[in-house]
Design an enzyme around this catalytic site. Structure first.
Site, PDB file in Angstrom:
ATOM      1  N   CYS A   1      -5.266 -10.112   1.920  1.00  0.00           N
ATOM      2  CA  CYS A   1      -5.953 -11.368   2.194  1.00  0.00           C
ATOM      3  C   CYS A   1      -5.960 -11.904   3.515  1.00  0.00           C
ATOM      4  CB  CYS A   1      -6.334 -12.267   1.065  1.00  0.00           C
ATOM      5  SG  CYS A   1      -6.700 -11.629  -0.502  1.00  0.00           S
TER       6      CYS A   1
ATOM      7  N   ARG B   1      -6.206  -7.200   6.496  1.00  0.00           N
ATOM      8  CA  ARG B   1      -5.428  -7.547   5.586  1.00  0.00           C
ATOM      9  C   ARG B   1      -6.165  -7.477   4.214  1.00  0.00           C
ATOM     10  NH1 ARG B   1      -0.900 -10.678   7.141  1.00  0.00           N
ATOM     11  NH2 ARG B   1      -0.782 -11.491   4.943  1.00  0.00           N
TER      12      ARG B   1
ATOM     13  N   TRP C   1      -8.860  -9.039  -0.529  1.00  0.00           N
ATOM     14  CA  TRP C   1      -8.408  -7.900  -0.985  1.00  0.00           C
ATOM     15  C   TRP C   1      -8.265  -8.119  -2.345  1.00  0.00           C
ATOM     16  CZ3 TRP C   1      -4.262  -5.592  -4.177  1.00  0.00           C
ATOM     17  CH2 TRP C   1      -4.233  -4.532  -4.009  1.00  0.00           C
TER      18      TRP C   1
ATOM     19  N   ASN D   1      -4.243 -16.320  -0.888  1.00  0.00           N
ATOM     20  CA  ASN D   1      -3.752 -14.850  -0.893  1.00  0.00           C
ATOM     21  C   ASN D   1      -2.626 -14.708  -1.912  1.00  0.00           C
ATOM     22  OD1 ASN D   1      -2.745 -12.547   0.060  1.00  0.00           O
ATOM     23  ND2 ASN D   1      -1.541 -13.366   1.656  1.00  0.00           N
ATOM     24  N   GLY D   2      -2.624 -14.027  -2.959  1.00  0.00           N
ATOM     25  CA  GLY D   2      -1.524 -13.736  -3.884  1.00  0.00           C
ATOM     26  C   GLY D   2      -2.206 -13.692  -5.065  1.00  0.00           C
TER      27      GLY D   2
ATOM     28  N   GLU E   1       5.661  11.446   5.010  1.00  0.00           N
ATOM     29  CA  GLU E   1       5.088  10.758   5.889  1.00  0.00           C
ATOM     30  C   GLU E   1       3.492  11.497   6.299  1.00  0.00           C
ATOM     31  OE1 GLU E   1       4.898   7.703   6.561  1.00  0.00           O
ATOM     32  OE2 GLU E   1       3.703   7.442   8.276  1.00  0.00           O
TER      33      GLU E   1
ATOM     34  N   LYS F   1       0.114   9.688   5.308  1.00  0.00           N
ATOM     35  CA  LYS F   1      -1.037   9.297   6.296  1.00  0.00           C
ATOM     36  C   LYS F   1      -2.150  10.128   6.088  1.00  0.00           C
ATOM     37  CE  LYS F   1       0.496   6.791   7.982  1.00  0.00           C
ATOM     38  NZ  LYS F   1       1.465   5.976   7.888  1.00  0.00           N
TER      39      LYS F   1
ATOM     40  N   GLU G   1      -4.086   8.544   2.871  1.00  0.00           N
ATOM     41  CA  GLU G   1      -4.419   7.110   2.715  1.00  0.00           C
ATOM     42  C   GLU G   1      -5.702   6.924   3.559  1.00  0.00           C
ATOM     43  OE1 GLU G   1      -1.776   3.967   4.401  1.00  0.00           O
ATOM     44  OE2 GLU G   1      -0.899   5.327   5.748  1.00  0.00           O
TER      45      GLU G   1
ATOM     46  N   HIS H   1      10.215  25.533  -7.426  1.00  0.00           N
ATOM     47  CA  HIS H   1      10.497  25.077  -8.855  1.00  0.00           C
ATOM     48  C   HIS H   1       9.340  24.285  -9.201  1.00  0.00           C
ATOM     49  CE1 HIS H   1      14.641  25.788  -8.100  1.00  0.00           C
ATOM     50  NE2 HIS H   1      14.714  25.310  -6.820  1.00  0.00           N
TER      51      HIS H   1
ATOM     52  N   LYS I   1      -3.330  -4.022   4.718  1.00  0.00           N
ATOM     53  CA  LYS I   1      -1.941  -3.694   5.803  1.00  0.00           C
ATOM     54  C   LYS I   1      -0.569  -4.275   5.235  1.00  0.00           C
ATOM     55  CE  LYS I   1      -0.408  -2.583   9.595  1.00  0.00           C
ATOM     56  NZ  LYS I   1      -0.293  -1.017   9.810  1.00  0.00           N
TER      57      LYS I   1
HETATM   58  C1  AGP Z   1       1.514   3.086   5.814  1.00  0.00           C
HETATM   59  O1  AGP Z   1       0.433   3.780   6.356  1.00  0.00           O
HETATM   60  C2  AGP Z   1       1.030   1.902   4.957  1.00  0.00           C
HETATM   61  N1  AGP Z   1       0.340   1.244   5.573  1.00  0.00           N
HETATM   62  C3  AGP Z   1       2.088   1.451   3.747  1.00  0.00           C
HETATM   63  O2  AGP Z   1       2.534   2.555   3.260  1.00  0.00           O
HETATM   64  C4  AGP Z   1       3.159   0.698   4.471  1.00  0.00           C
HETATM   65  O3  AGP Z   1       4.052   1.232   5.108  1.00  0.00           O
HETATM   66  C5  AGP Z   1       3.757  -0.200   3.291  1.00  0.00           C
HETATM   67  O4  AGP Z   1       2.852  -1.005   2.669  1.00  0.00           O
HETATM   68  C6  AGP Z   1       4.949  -1.047   3.745  1.00  0.00           C
HETATM   69  O5  AGP Z   1       4.618  -1.841   4.522  1.00  0.00           O
HETATM   70  P1  AGP Z   1       5.730  -2.711   5.370  1.00  0.00           P
HETATM   71  O6  AGP Z   1       6.479  -1.952   6.209  1.00  0.00           O
HETATM   72  O7  AGP Z   1       4.984  -3.850   6.101  1.00  0.00           O
HETATM   73  O8  AGP Z   1       6.696  -3.288   4.390  1.00  0.00           O
END
Ligand code: AGP
Length: 611
Positions: free
Chosen positions: A2, A27, A74, A100-101, A484, A488, A491, A507, A606
């Protein structure tokens, strides 16, 4: 999660709020809304969908006022509809709140308020705050700030709240319990936001609230109080980022811009961290060599992409320092009863510095007596205030939801930390240390060369964009790159991808391979090179098509690749910095080919400020 923005001053507030909301839309983008204060009262406008939907809605009849609050959501409680969009109001429409929260005791509070006759208009947890404020103001004939202080003590959970009342038309009140709240002031205006980018057009001197604080913001001034009602002073933090850094700068998407910023981000992260005698200097890590020599183990905690940088760092720290390293998902760490003491060093990694689980892991580690070093990109963020030492990645603001430049800068910062520990503990021969530092210093130029793969990667992305499953495999540090790369891709392109340690495939996961399934392999490692080739042969024998990341000029890999991304050669433990770049571009181009917006993937935000 948010985006929150507030403004009080002399200008029309709406354009300022919308600009701030646009800067914070990463956000959350389920809905957007504003509340404007004028002599007439409060006018609330809200709309489900991205900010543009609200902007369209307001075209031709913009609400007017010189103070107001805005929110990009969000969704947690309640679907992303117009009526669940923030701001939320009390029964009288004289108070408006954005949040937010998560307010954990909202159901109980709502039942109480309903019994008292309050009428609710949304399914959100936030709306209870508007009604509680209404009740407090009525009961005590108090100011909004006094009411907010009283309400704060009744709320459980995590909340950054920003509220306004038509009775005090130039006042904004902000409340912080966990998620960030940042205040900015100019001579004749006051600003509040949940992220620094919203404040950059006005000031680079920001005042982050501490936990359990309430601020009363007026044009040009702010007063801050602890939850117990005592007036407190707040330190100013100077932000290096400039306004342009938070703009797209001619790129189609923030993600692409941020991928291409990696050479400079890497240079900035290494700047001033090597001394003339060839050593690593980390002024921020103020522990003595003696203290660093007392450490008996390292524990790395993080989430998402930051977890993957930690996974790569585990290899470097263990190899260079001979200290055992445990790696934990921050969301699991404190629930597994970990063994920690005052000789443990916990490395908490969070780009945002606000991830709720990483903060909770940090607090847990401190309670157990461990020393905590945070690796983060955001000055003034919560993690920087709670860790014993902070190592900044100087990547600049990252707006795209998918972490790119902050991942490579985390890898660099963590390698610096590993070398620093090795140096203090004398666990690495001087010539090896010098060679490794030299290799690190070459990385920014090598990243530049790696970015030249753009066309090759784009071609591969076109070829495989409509695949339904993609496997990513690697060995050693390549496992972190594979995980990773898969994260990527899933997501931002919503394509099912799995990252695997290549040796584990047989396995179970090898059952997924059939004719034409693309497999991305990281084949830059030297130690497990032959084994990795064998694993690739196994998937090829079962019909897989291979997209391989290899060292430049590797003819054996060329011969078995359907698509090949050749990266410059570096030391094996540093190679994730280069290997991950074509995979970032691959995810980006696949998302574009699938007609998706890489900057704002569905369901994500984010900064994850709830557990
Ligand atoms: C990665 O592309 C994501 N946006 C997500 O996995 C992110 O890395 C994760 O939420 C951790 O965020 P931070 O590094 O701000 O703790």
């Amino acid at each position: 999660m948010c985006g929150i923005v507030g403004y009080t001053g002399r200008e029309e507030a709406l354009p300022i709020l919308l600009d701030g909301m646009r800067r914070l839309e990463y956000r959350g983008y389920d809905s957007a809304g504003v509340a404007l204060l004028s002599g007439e009262g409060i006018e609330v406008s809200r709309k489900a969908g991205p900010l543009d939907a609200l902007v369209q809605e307001l075209e031709g009849h913009p609400p007017s006022g010189t103070a107001g609050i805005g929110h990009t959501r969000w969704a947690t409680h309640g679907a992303p509809t117009d009526s669940n969009a923030h701001p939320h109001s009390d029964c009288s429409g004289r108070i408006a709140v954005v949040h937010n929260g998560i307010i954990e005791n909202h159901e109980h509070l709502r039942r109480q308020l309903e019994r008292q006759g309050h009428r609710f208009n949304s399914e959100t947890d936030t709306e209870v705050v508007a009604h509680l404020l209404e009740a407090k103001v009525a009961e005590r004939s108090c100011t909004l700030r006094e009411a907010a202080l009283a309400v704060a003590s009744e709320l459980e959970g995590a909340f950054a709240l920003v509220c306004v009342s038509s009775a005090e038309p130039d006042v904004i009140v902000a409340v912080r319990q966990d998620p960030p709240i940042i205040i900015g002031l100019t001579a004749d205006a006051g600003f509040v936001a949940s992220g620094i980018p919203a404040l950059l057009p006005y000031t680079r001197e920001v005042m982050p609230l501490d936990n359990r604080q309430v601020a009363e913001i007026r044009p040009g001034s702010a007063r801050v109080f602890s939850f117990s009602g005592d007036k407190v002073s707040v330190d100013k933090v100077t932000v290096e980022w400039d306004e342009a850094a938070a703009e797209r700068g001619g790129f189609e998407d923030f993600m692409l811009k941020e991928i291409f910023e990696q050479p400079d981000a890497a240079r900035d992260t290494m700047r001033s961290r090597f001394d003339e005698s060839g050593g690593v200097v980390l002024d921020e890590v103020h522990w003595s060599d003696e203290t660093l020599r007392r450490i008996t183990k390292v524990v790395v905690v993080a989430c998402g992409t930051s977890f993957h940088s930690g996974m790569a760092a585990k290899h470097a720290i263990e190899h260079w320092t001979r200290l055992p390293v445990e790696l934990d998902l921050a969301s699991e760490f404190r629930y597994r009863d970990p063994v920690l003491d005052d000789r443990s060093l916990v490395v908490a990694i969070a780009q945002s510095g606000e991830t709720a689980d990483t903060l909770a892991a940090l607090r847990f580690a401190k309670k157990m007596g461990a020393s905590v070093v945070a690796v983060t990109n955001v000055v003034g963020s919560s993690i920087t205030r709670e860790a014993d030492a902070v190592l900044f990645t100087h990547a600049g603001p990252e707006i795209g939801v998918a972490a790119t430049k902050t991942f490579t800068c985390q890898l660099i910062a963590l390698n610096l930390l590993a070398l620093y520990l090795a140096q203090a503990r004398a666990s690495m021969p001087a010539d090896k240390l010098a060679e490794t530092i030299e290799a690190m210093q070459a990385l920014p130029d090598q990243i530049e060369e790696t970015l030249l793969l753009q066309d090759d990667v784009h071609r591969a992305a076109k070829r495989y964009a409509m695949a339904t499953d993609i496997l990513f495999i690697g060995r050693g540090v390549g496992v972190a790159v594979a995980l990773e790369g898969a994260l990527k891709l899933k997501e931002i392109s919503y394509l099912h991808a799995e990252g695997y340690a290549a040796g584990e495939l047989k396995h179970g996961a090898i059952a997924l391979i059939e004719q034409g399934v693309p497999v991305v392999g990281i084949v830059t490692g030297q130690a497990l090179y032959e084994k990795m080739l064998a694993n690739i042969a196994e998937v090829r024998a079962r019909g897989a098509e291979t997209i391989l990341v290899a060292r430049r000029g590797d003819e054996r890999v060329r011969a078995i690749a359907n698509e090949l991304f050749e990266v410059p050669t570096t030391k094996p433990l540093l190679s994730p910095v280069l290997d991950s770049i074509p995979l970032q571009m691959f995810a980006y181009f696949v998302a574009k080919e699938r007609g998706l917006s890489p900057d704002k993937p569905r369901n994500l935000a984010k900064s994850v400020t709830v557990e």
